[in-house]
Design an enzyme around this catalytic site. Sequence first.
Site, PDB file in Angstrom:
ATOM      1  N   SER A 140       0.827  -1.210   0.000  1.00  0.00           N
ATOM      2  CA  SER A 140       0.000   0.000   0.000  1.00  0.00           C
ATOM      3  C   SER A 140       0.859   1.257   0.000  1.00  0.00           C
ATOM      4  O   SER A 140       0.509   2.266  -0.626  1.00  0.00           O
ATOM      5  CB  SER A 140      -0.947   0.004   1.207  1.00  0.00           C
ATOM      6  OG  SER A 140      -0.231   0.143   2.423  1.00  0.00           O
TER       7      SER A 140
ATOM      8  N   ASP B  30       6.965   2.514   6.091  1.00  0.00           N
ATOM      9  CA  ASP B  30       6.760   1.903   4.775  1.00  0.00           C
ATOM     10  C   ASP B  30       6.863   2.935   3.658  1.00  0.00           C
ATOM     11  O   ASP B  30       7.526   2.700   2.636  1.00  0.00           O
ATOM     12  CB  ASP B  30       5.403   1.202   4.728  1.00  0.00           C
ATOM     13  CG  ASP B  30       5.369  -0.069   5.558  1.00  0.00           C
ATOM     14  OD1 ASP B  30       6.266  -0.264   6.387  1.00  0.00           O
ATOM     15  OD2 ASP B  30       4.428  -0.871   5.378  1.00  0.00           O
TER      16      ASP B  30
END
Length: 413
Positions: A146, A204
């Site tokens: 994502s 991330d």
Amino acid sequence: MQVPDLFVSAPGKAILHGEHAVVHGKVALAVSLNLRTYLSLKGTTAGSVCINLPNIDTFLSWDLCELKRLIPYSCGKTEEVKRLDAELVRKLREFVGVTNGNLDTCNMATLAFLYIYLSVFGSGELPSLTVTVWSELPTGAGLGSSAAYSVCLSAALLCANGTIPAALKEWEPAARWCQEDLELINSWAFQGEMIIHGNPSGVDNAVGTWGGMLRFLAGKIIPLSRVPLLRILLTNTKVPRSTKVLVARVKDKINKFPSIMNPVLDSVDAISCNCEKVLSEMTCEPITGEHYNILEELIDINQHHLNVMGVGHTSLDTLCRVTLTKGLHSKLTGAGGGGCGITLLRPETESSVVQTTVKDLKDCGFDCWETSIGGPGVQQHSAASVKEEVLEILKRTGRGGQQECVASLEPLD
């Protein structure tokens, strides 16, 4: 408004060391994973905005007149990113038809795209365009899929809007943006991650933006200037797990046995610091077998510690056992309890050993990829530099040929 055609990509992420210990104030090392997410942006004259996500079988289109009604709720602050615009998120949820908070992967990806698109272009004329995103990363495996998606969206839309310049010169196959532009990309990508995950750490999207390796400690993210490119096998056991449950399990064990578990956390912290030191040495002096010996020992020690914490799994034990019979060393990456693991490959590891190891792991029911860690973050590409099979999917899907697309790139056979 006519926008330029763009190709961009961003890497996934793996945790090299420090899983779970990072929650308790210890160092974690996150590394880029050279399984990448690719995005194609094409300007059109159709008077619509299209998003194609063949990995999750999602193909959506909106007329510009529909989206223009949402502009009053968009601030359009492209050069200064502050807190998430809760009012715009609320309006988008109503627009997409998900007001009950129960978001699936398709809805989350759609909301993130529309939020960034309207925020970036909302202060001016909305452009007609088609965005197609294709990923080599499995979704829901803790590998930053994502975040790579959000980073690609942010880079492409900011570039299409002219907020940041094109990174690519005419003669270059691929290029990176300057530090200031990367910081803006990262900030917008974090907004996308907040829509998808609610309260992300920021690790991330930072890995997707900068690549290489990042040190994460007490909420602070520090990109490390130079790291070697390391070959690995990435294995997905396909065993589902709940990160929330596993984090709570570790916390309970620490509370129950503090005098036992706190030294384990300290040891994991020391593993991360030692690994960082070795990797730094490998960039400024000749790489030796001893460097790899130390990296392998640190992998083994950390995997034992993670089992002590209670986040191991029989599938991960199988991974470690199968690879060790070939002289290779493995550990889980991420939350554990199944999920994914990484296996270090030495430079001299023969392809026949890799292939037989992959076959043995696939025979266990796992998916397996040979890839690398430590590679570049978000990049702009020329069409010629994009992998042929990925380019074909992006072009075919962008032309509306989604029915021809397969579900994902196959793992290594």
